[in-house]
Design a protein around this motif. Structure first.
Motif, mmCIF file in Angstrom:
data_model
loop_
_atom_site.group_PDB
_atom_site.id
_atom_site.type_symbol
_atom_site.label_atom_id
_atom_site.label_comp_id
_atom_site.label_asym_id
_atom_site.label_seq_id
_atom_site.Cartn_x
_atom_site.Cartn_y
_atom_site.Cartn_z
ATOM 1 N N ARG A 197 4.450 10.042 72.833
ATOM 2 C CA ARG A 197 5.260 10.327 71.652
ATOM 3 C C ARG A 197 4.549 11.281 70.699
ATOM 4 N NH1 ARG A 197 8.737 7.186 68.487
ATOM 5 N NH2 ARG A 197 9.040 8.199 66.471
ATOM 6 N N ILE A 198 3.232 11.108 70.523
ATOM 7 C CA ILE A 198 2.511 11.895 69.527
ATOM 8 C C ILE A 198 1.738 13.063 70.142
ATOM 9 C CG2 ILE A 198 2.251 9.865 68.057
ATOM 10 C CD1 ILE A 198 -0.648 9.649 68.996
ATOM 11 N N LEU A 199 1.818 13.239 71.448
ATOM 12 C CA LEU A 199 1.022 14.248 72.151
ATOM 13 C C LEU A 199 1.310 15.657 71.629
ATOM 14 C CD1 LEU A 199 -0.993 14.625 74.490
ATOM 15 C CD2 LEU A 199 0.985 14.902 76.011
ATOM 16 N N ARG A 200 0.264 16.382 71.343
ATOM 17 C CA ARG A 200 0.397 17.755 70.873
ATOM 18 C C ARG A 200 0.378 18.727 72.045
ATOM 19 N NH1 ARG A 200 -3.774 18.025 65.686
ATOM 20 N NH2 ARG A 200 -2.704 16.486 64.383
ATOM 21 N N GLY A 201 0.916 19.912 71.832
ATOM 22 C CA GLY A 201 0.890 20.945 72.853
ATOM 23 C C GLY A 201 2.019 20.852 73.861
ATOM 24 N N VAL A 202 3.047 20.043 73.546
ATOM 25 C CA VAL A 202 4.186 19.894 74.460
ATOM 26 C C VAL A 202 5.322 20.827 74.067
ATOM 27 C CG1 VAL A 202 5.919 18.282 75.354
ATOM 28 C CG2 VAL A 202 3.571 17.494 74.975
ATOM 29 N N ASP A 203 5.635 20.882 72.783
ATOM 30 C CA ASP A 203 6.733 21.718 72.303
ATOM 31 C C ASP A 203 6.314 22.392 70.993
ATOM 32 O OD1 ASP A 203 9.187 22.928 71.992
ATOM 33 O OD2 ASP A 203 10.181 21.114 71.203
ATOM 34 N N PHE A 250 4.790 24.540 74.384
ATOM 35 C CA PHE A 250 3.760 24.171 75.342
ATOM 36 C C PHE A 250 2.495 25.006 75.138
ATOM 37 C CE2 PHE A 250 1.625 24.559 79.481
ATOM 38 C CZ PHE A 250 1.394 23.210 79.747
ATOM 39 N N ASP A 251 1.356 24.310 75.028
ATOM 40 C CA ASP A 251 0.048 24.956 74.865
ATOM 41 C C ASP A 251 -0.963 24.100 75.608
ATOM 42 O OD1 ASP A 251 -2.479 25.838 74.053
ATOM 43 O OD2 ASP A 251 -1.754 26.452 72.076
ATOM 44 N N ILE A 252 -1.406 24.551 76.775
ATOM 45 C CA ILE A 252 -2.268 23.746 77.628
ATOM 46 C C ILE A 252 -3.588 23.415 76.948
ATOM 47 C CG2 ILE A 252 -3.250 25.776 78.748
ATOM 48 C CD1 ILE A 252 -2.561 22.316 80.338
ATOM 49 N N GLY A 253 -4.121 24.354 76.158
ATOM 50 C CA GLY A 253 -5.379 24.115 75.462
ATOM 51 C C GLY A 253 -5.245 22.987 74.448
ATOM 52 N N THR A 254 -4.196 23.052 73.644
ATOM 53 C CA THR A 254 -3.955 22.019 72.639
ATOM 54 C C THR A 254 -3.706 20.671 73.302
ATOM 55 O OG1 THR A 254 -3.004 23.653 71.130
ATOM 56 C CG2 THR A 254 -2.475 21.348 70.714
ATOM 57 N N LEU A 255 -2.954 20.681 74.387
ATOM 58 C CA LEU A 255 -2.610 19.443 75.082
ATOM 59 C C LEU A 255 -3.857 18.750 75.634
ATOM 60 C CD1 LEU A 255 0.453 18.961 77.361
ATOM 61 C CD2 LEU A 255 -1.754 18.079 78.082
ATOM 62 N N LEU A 256 -4.720 19.504 76.296
ATOM 63 C CA LEU A 256 -5.880 18.903 76.954
ATOM 64 C C LEU A 256 -6.959 18.467 75.963
ATOM 65 C CD1 LEU A 256 -6.313 21.218 80.087
ATOM 66 C CD2 LEU A 256 -5.297 18.929 79.965
ATOM 67 N N THR A 257 -6.988 19.052 74.781
ATOM 68 C CA THR A 257 -7.993 18.667 73.793
ATOM 69 C C THR A 257 -7.498 17.580 72.838
ATOM 70 O OG1 THR A 257 -7.267 20.501 72.357
ATOM 71 C CG2 THR A 257 -9.130 20.912 73.850
ATOM 72 N N ASP A 258 -6.253 17.176 72.993
ATOM 73 C CA ASP A 258 -5.703 16.117 72.152
ATOM 74 C C ASP A 258 -6.192 14.758 72.666
ATOM 75 O OD1 ASP A 258 -4.225 14.343 70.648
ATOM 76 O OD2 ASP A 258 -2.324 15.377 70.927
ATOM 77 N N PRO A 259 -6.813 13.926 71.819
ATOM 78 C CA PRO A 259 -7.250 12.592 72.252
ATOM 79 C C PRO A 259 -6.114 11.764 72.846
ATOM 80 C CG PRO A 259 -8.173 13.116 70.113
ATOM 81 C CD PRO A 259 -7.191 14.209 70.433
ATOM 82 N N ALA A 260 -4.882 12.050 72.470
ATOM 83 C CA ALA A 260 -3.744 11.309 73.020
ATOM 84 C C ALA A 260 -3.618 11.540 74.520
ATOM 85 C CB ALA A 260 -2.454 11.727 72.310
#
Length: 339
Positions: A192-198, A200-210
């Motif tokens: 629900r709280i994951l960043r980098g989805v919309d 889409f940014d793979i860098g932001t997504l993979l560095t998000d603790p979520a």
């Protein structure tokens, strides 16, 4: 978007329900095969399954098919968590309890009594109440401190869950099921709280603790549920699991993620939420007897034969208080003793 969320949550419920039955069947077959092969080291000192026996379970065809359905269920549940309030998406997904119970009667030979049907119908009607009262809005969870806090709590929960299923022995079935449910609920929160989805940014997504939370909670939750299925009955384990994956995210969603009910229908949401939890707890209580993976006299076709452990041990002259593995009896001996 709301309808799409409901459809995906329903698909996740079906996938998870079928998956649980198949994985329980795989656990049972692995246990019976190990017993028939007289394998050593299948039990820990506490009376629970060893790591090697769990790995054997992973190798069974039924378990492998069930695992593929877990992936499908996870994907569908993730979509639902993005489009729906968590207390609604997770409660719909918790309907896998009904799917598990119904399919389990055919595949695992589980007998359902009137009280079981009452408890499961309570869950179904509660889901309907939640669906009628839930708001279509969602938000919250933007603070990075919340993401790190969720990761830390997940690591602690994962550690406690692993210790519980191996230190509590057979008593760890219900505890393991509940812990797995909480971990699966954490996944919904993290998605629900994951960043980098919309967008889409793979860098932001993979560095998000979520994202790390999803990986840890998914792996440990899956493993703990598998061990629990080796220890106890599928309906009871699934019931406490859906309590964990529904109650935890529902409360977090309301407190931290701005989830709410429709104006004037908060009372219905509360009733539906409580009803779903109470119904699941009742199913767990009604099913809270040990599965006989490691002590059945003869493997019944399609499922566990409840209550045969002590009878078979007594007929074989084994002390049921000290023996977890009564000796096998040949068919002629069984017929002569009426078993």
């Amino acid at each position: 978007m709301f309808l799409i969320g409901v459809l995906f949550a329903s698909a996740a419920a079906v996938a998870y329900g079928v998956s649980t039955v198949l994985r329980a069947l795989g656990a049972r077959k692995a246990a019976v095969e190990a017993r028939n092969a007289h394998k050593d080291g299948q039990l820990t000192a506490a009376g629970g399954p060893s790591v090697s026996s769990t790995i054997d379970t992973f190798k069974t065809p039924d378990f492998i098919i069930g695992t593929s359905l877990v992936v499908i269920g996870f994907g569908a549940g993730a979509v639902a968590a993005r489009f729906l309030p968590l207390f609604l998406s997770q409660t719909i997904v918790s309907a896998n309890l009904i799917v598990t119970a119904l399919i389990g009667t055919a595949v695992l030979g589980i007998r359902l009594h009137g009280r079981d049907w009452v408890a499961m119908c309570t869950v179904v009607f509660s889901l309907c109440a939640l669906g009628m009262s839930s708001s279509h809005l969602r938000g919250g969870g933007e603070q990075i401190s919340f993401h790190w806090g969720l990761l830390g709590a997940t690591c602690v929960l994962a550690t406690l869950a692993l210790l519980a299923v191996y230190k509590l022995g057979k008593r760890g079935a219900i505890v393991g099921g509940a812990a797995a449910g909480l971990l699966f609920g954490v996944i919904a929160i993290a998605v629900r709280i994951l960043r980098g989805v919309d967008p889409f940014d793979i860098g932001t997504l993979l560095t998000d603790p979520a994202a790390w939370t999803i990986a840890i909670a998914g792996a440990v939750g899956f493993y703990v549920q598998t061990v629990a299925l080796q220890l106890g009955q599928v309906n009871g384990i699934t019931a406490v699991l859906v309590v964990g994956e529904t109650a935890g995210p529902g409360i977090i969603g309301v407190v931290f993620l701005d989830d709410s009910a429709k104006p004037g229908l908060a009372w219905l949401a509360v009733i539906g939420f409580i009803g779903a939890v109470v119904g699941a707890v009742l199913v767990a209580l009604y099913s809270s007897v040990d599965a006989d993976h490691f002590g059945e006299a003869e493997p019944s076709v399609g499922g566990w034969r409840l209550g045969t452990k002590n009878r078979s041990a007594a007929a074989a002259g084994v002390d049921t208080e000290t023996s977890d593995l009564p000796p096998r009896r040949d068919p002629e001996s069984q017929r002569s003793q009426g078993g």
